[in-house]
Design an enzyme around this catalytic site. Structure first.
Site, PDB file in Angstrom:
ATOM      1  N   PHE A  48      15.860  45.483  34.718  1.00 21.06           N
ATOM      2  CA  PHE A  48      15.883  44.268  33.894  1.00 21.06           C
ATOM      3  C   PHE A  48      16.759  43.184  34.522  1.00 21.06           C
ATOM      4  O   PHE A  48      17.589  42.568  33.855  1.00 21.06           O
ATOM      5  CB  PHE A  48      16.368  44.563  32.467  1.00 21.06           C
ATOM      6  CG  PHE A  48      15.483  45.494  31.711  1.00 21.06           C
ATOM      7  CD1 PHE A  48      14.305  45.043  31.132  1.00 21.06           C
ATOM      8  CD2 PHE A  48      15.814  46.831  31.583  1.00 21.06           C
ATOM      9  CE1 PHE A  48      13.485  45.911  30.431  1.00 21.06           C
ATOM     10  CE2 PHE A  48      15.000  47.704  30.886  1.00 21.06           C
ATOM     11  CZ  PHE A  48      13.833  47.241  30.301  1.00 21.06           C
ATOM     12  N   HIS A  49      16.554  42.941  35.825  1.00 20.63           N
ATOM     13  CA  HIS A  49      17.299  41.883  36.492  1.00 20.63           C
ATOM     14  C   HIS A  49      16.630  41.504  37.806  1.00 20.63           C
ATOM     15  O   HIS A  49      15.728  42.182  38.275  1.00 20.63           O
ATOM     16  CB  HIS A  49      18.759  42.285  36.733  1.00 20.63           C
ATOM     17  CG  HIS A  49      18.936  43.432  37.670  1.00 20.63           C
ATOM     18  ND1 HIS A  49      18.954  44.739  37.246  1.00 20.63           N
ATOM     19  CD2 HIS A  49      19.094  43.466  39.014  1.00 20.63           C
ATOM     20  CE1 HIS A  49      19.125  45.532  38.290  1.00 20.63           C
ATOM     21  NE2 HIS A  49      19.212  44.784  39.383  1.00 20.63           N
ATOM     22  N   ALA A  50      17.098  40.406  38.353  1.00 18.98           N
ATOM     23  CA  ALA A  50      16.752  39.964  39.708  1.00 18.98           C
ATOM     24  C   ALA A  50      18.061  39.637  40.402  1.00 18.98           C
ATOM     25  O   ALA A  50      19.117  39.551  39.760  1.00 18.98           O
ATOM     26  CB  ALA A  50      15.844  38.736  39.664  1.00 18.98           C
TER      27      ALA A  50
END
Length: 130
Positions: A48-50
């Site tokens: 759930f991230h970049a």
């Protein structure tokens, strides 16, 4: 979105198999950090991230898991289930991992040390940046 797989050469004989990971050879950057996930419970999604700048290669060294990779335009779902194949995760690619097999060990090789300021943890913020 083009998915870039990193094939890893297997060396082995009747005794078993071995894969060597070498920076700037089969890993396309200088390695600064290696971490791995295991014992991930059923039904749990991770990631759930970049990252703004970090480059990573993910390898399922045991078992399998699925990835959602999203560059802000295209979303692709892939399965990692071969310890001789990694997937390159470039900067500005939102990623989520899910459907871990019970025996999954997911190793990630990173181009830099942990830096919280490099993370984009809110999807709406990510879309605004891309």
């Amino acid at each position: 979105m083009k998915i870039e797989y990193i094939p890893l050469q297997v060396h082995g004989d009747e005794r078993g198999s071995l894969i060597a990971l070498e920076e700037t050879k089969n890993i396309p950057f200088n390695i600064k950090r290696i971490y791995y996930m295991f014992n991930t419970q059923q039904g749990i999604r991770r990631g759930f991230h970049a990252h703004k700048e970090l480059i990573q290669v993910a390898i399922s060294v045991k078992g399998s898991c699925k990835f959602l990779l999203d560059d802000g335009i295209d979303k692709v779902n892939i399965t990692l289930d071969d310890p001789a194949l990694g997937v390159l995760i470039n900067p500005m690619v939102w990623h989520e991992m899910y459907e871990y097999s019970e025996d999954c060990v997911l190793m990630v090789i990173a181009s830099d040390s942990y830096d919280e300021s490099d993370y984009i943890r809110n999807y709406e913020d990510f879309i605004k940046l891309v």
